[in-house]
Write a protein that holds these residues in place. Structure first.
Motif, PDB file in Angstrom:
ATOM      1  N   GLY A  60       0.800  -1.219   0.000  1.00 46.33           N
ATOM      2  CA  GLY A  60       0.000   0.000   0.000  1.00 46.33           C
ATOM      3  C   GLY A  60       0.832   1.268   0.000  1.00 46.33           C
ATOM      4  O   GLY A  60       0.452   2.263  -0.614  1.00 46.33           O
ATOM      5  N   PHE A  61       1.958   1.257   0.688  1.00 45.56           N
ATOM      6  CA  PHE A  61       2.749   2.475   0.822  1.00 45.56           C
ATOM      7  C   PHE A  61       4.007   2.510  -0.047  1.00 45.56           C
ATOM      8  O   PHE A  61       4.512   3.571  -0.368  1.00 45.56           O
ATOM      9  CB  PHE A  61       3.159   2.689   2.280  1.00 45.56           C
ATOM     10  N   PHE A  62       4.552   1.331  -0.379  1.00 44.25           N
ATOM     11  CA  PHE A  62       5.841   1.292  -1.068  1.00 44.25           C
ATOM     12  C   PHE A  62       5.814   0.463  -2.347  1.00 44.25           C
ATOM     13  O   PHE A  62       6.845   0.054  -2.839  1.00 44.25           O
ATOM     14  CB  PHE A  62       6.926   0.726  -0.135  1.00 44.25           C
ATOM     15  N   ALA A  63       4.652   0.154  -2.899  1.00 48.96           N
ATOM     16  CA  ALA A  63       4.509  -0.669  -4.102  1.00 48.96           C
ATOM     17  C   ALA A  63       5.244  -1.995  -3.960  1.00 48.96           C
ATOM     18  O   ALA A  63       5.878  -2.494  -4.884  1.00 48.96           O
ATOM     19  CB  ALA A  63       4.999   0.083  -5.341  1.00 48.96           C
ATOM     20  N   TYR A  64       5.162  -2.572  -2.815  1.00 47.63           N
ATOM     21  CA  TYR A  64       5.764  -3.848  -2.420  1.00 47.63           C
ATOM     22  C   TYR A  64       7.244  -3.950  -2.765  1.00 47.63           C
ATOM     23  O   TYR A  64       7.656  -4.470  -3.790  1.00 47.63           O
ATOM     24  CB  TYR A  64       5.047  -5.073  -2.972  1.00 47.63           C
ATOM     25  N   ASP A  65       8.020  -3.474  -1.857  1.00 48.03           N
ATOM     26  CA  ASP A  65       9.471  -3.602  -1.907  1.00 48.03           C
ATOM     27  C   ASP A  65       9.850  -4.581  -0.788  1.00 48.03           C
ATOM     28  O   ASP A  65       9.370  -4.460   0.344  1.00 48.03           O
ATOM     29  CB  ASP A  65      10.113  -2.230  -1.676  1.00 48.03           C
ATOM     30  N   ALA A  66      10.692  -5.577  -1.095  1.00 42.74           N
ATOM     31  CA  ALA A  66      11.052  -6.594  -0.105  1.00 42.74           C
ATOM     32  C   ALA A  66      11.728  -5.980   1.120  1.00 42.74           C
ATOM     33  O   ALA A  66      11.460  -6.383   2.254  1.00 42.74           O
ATOM     34  CB  ALA A  66      11.958  -7.643  -0.729  1.00 42.74           C
ATOM     35  N   GLY A  67      12.570  -4.997   0.907  1.00 39.45           N
ATOM     36  CA  GLY A  67      13.227  -4.334   2.031  1.00 39.45           C
ATOM     37  C   GLY A  67      12.236  -3.584   2.897  1.00 39.45           C
ATOM     38  O   GLY A  67      12.329  -3.590   4.133  1.00 39.45           O
ATOM     39  N   ALA A  68      11.283  -2.931   2.261  1.00 43.06           N
ATOM     40  CA  ALA A  68      10.254  -2.209   3.007  1.00 43.06           C
ATOM     41  C   ALA A  68       9.377  -3.182   3.783  1.00 43.06           C
ATOM     42  O   ALA A  68       8.993  -2.910   4.929  1.00 43.06           O
ATOM     43  CB  ALA A  68       9.413  -1.369   2.058  1.00 43.06           C
ATOM     44  N   THR A  69       9.067  -4.319   3.189  1.00 40.89           N
ATOM     45  CA  THR A  69       8.259  -5.324   3.881  1.00 40.89           C
ATOM     46  C   THR A  69       8.981  -5.831   5.120  1.00 40.89           C
ATOM     47  O   THR A  69       8.377  -5.949   6.190  1.00 40.89           O
ATOM     48  CB  THR A  69       7.930  -6.502   2.938  1.00 40.89           C
ATOM     49  N   LEU A  70      10.259  -6.102   4.993  1.00 42.97           N
ATOM     50  CA  LEU A  70      11.037  -6.555   6.153  1.00 42.97           C
ATOM     51  C   LEU A  70      11.088  -5.471   7.227  1.00 42.97           C
ATOM     52  O   LEU A  70      10.962  -5.765   8.420  1.00 42.97           O
ATOM     53  CB  LEU A  70      12.442  -6.965   5.734  1.00 42.97           C
ATOM     54  N   ALA A  71      11.237  -4.217   6.811  1.00 44.38           N
ATOM     55  CA  ALA A  71      11.268  -3.115   7.773  1.00 44.38           C
ATOM     56  C   ALA A  71       9.925  -2.973   8.494  1.00 44.38           C
ATOM     57  O   ALA A  71       9.882  -2.799   9.716  1.00 44.38           O
ATOM     58  CB  ALA A  71      11.642  -1.813   7.069  1.00 44.38           C
ATOM     59  N   VAL A  72       8.831  -3.061   7.763  1.00 44.36           N
ATOM     60  CA  VAL A  72       7.495  -2.985   8.369  1.00 44.36           C
ATOM     61  C   VAL A  72       7.304  -4.152   9.327  1.00 44.36           C
ATOM     62  O   VAL A  72       6.803  -3.979  10.448  1.00 44.36           O
ATOM     63  CB  VAL A  72       6.387  -2.966   7.287  1.00 44.36           C
ATOM     64  N   PHE A  73       7.698  -5.349   8.909  1.00 42.74           N
ATOM     65  CA  PHE A  73       7.600  -6.540   9.757  1.00 42.74           C
ATOM     66  C   PHE A  73       8.392  -6.342  11.056  1.00 42.74           C
ATOM     67  O   PHE A  73       7.898  -6.644  12.146  1.00 42.74           O
ATOM     68  CB  PHE A  73       8.126  -7.755   8.980  1.00 42.74           C
TER      69      PHE A  73
END
Length: 148
Positions: A60-73
């Protein structure tokens, strides 16, 4: 001659006389029910749910970036475990993270949650378990995942 039925099986945890409940496990936790160690399957499903939530936020916020997903997690795990003792996945599956060896202590705290989160995000410590079924991330943080 003793049979397997007389000795019990590792599958059923040995012989416990009818009407008696088994005592605490090696960690001092109840062997069943509230406060007992969470089974691996529930922990894995909770982890998948947490990753799905982090993926949704990342998409929703970063157009699905793996690094961003890990950071959110990582941020979700750190804040939720430190403050309320469970992530979204833990909460949905009736689990919580608690400090080991502290009676009635429900708050893990920021320091322990940070150690646990960093090691969880490194993956390898999370998939290496000890004889009690705790990942190295939980051992290092002095925590255990139990049933609520």
């Amino acid at each position: 001659m003793a049979s397997r039925g007389d000795l019990g099986s590792w599958l059923n945890g040995g012989n416990v006389p009818p009407g008696e409940t088994p005592g605490p496990d090696r960690l001092g936790l109840p062997s069943a029910g509230t406060g007992s160690r969470a089974p691996l399957g529930r922990r894995l499903v909770a982890l998948c749910l947490d990753w799905a939530v982090a993926s949704g936020i990342s998409y929703g916020f970063f157009a699905y970036d793996a690094g961003a997903t890990l950071a959110v997690f990582a941020v979700m795990n750190l804040l939720l475990v430190a403050s309320v003792g469970s992530t979204i996945g833990h909460r949905l599956l009736g689990l919580r993270v608690r400090r080991l060896g502290v009676a009635g202590e429900h708050i893990v705290g920021f320091g322990r949650a940070a150690v646990r989160t960093v090691l969880l995000c490194l993956v390898i410590p999370a998939v290496v378990w000890d004889a009690d079924g705790r990942g190295l991330h939980d051992r290092a943080a002095g925590t255990v995942i139990v049933r609520r």
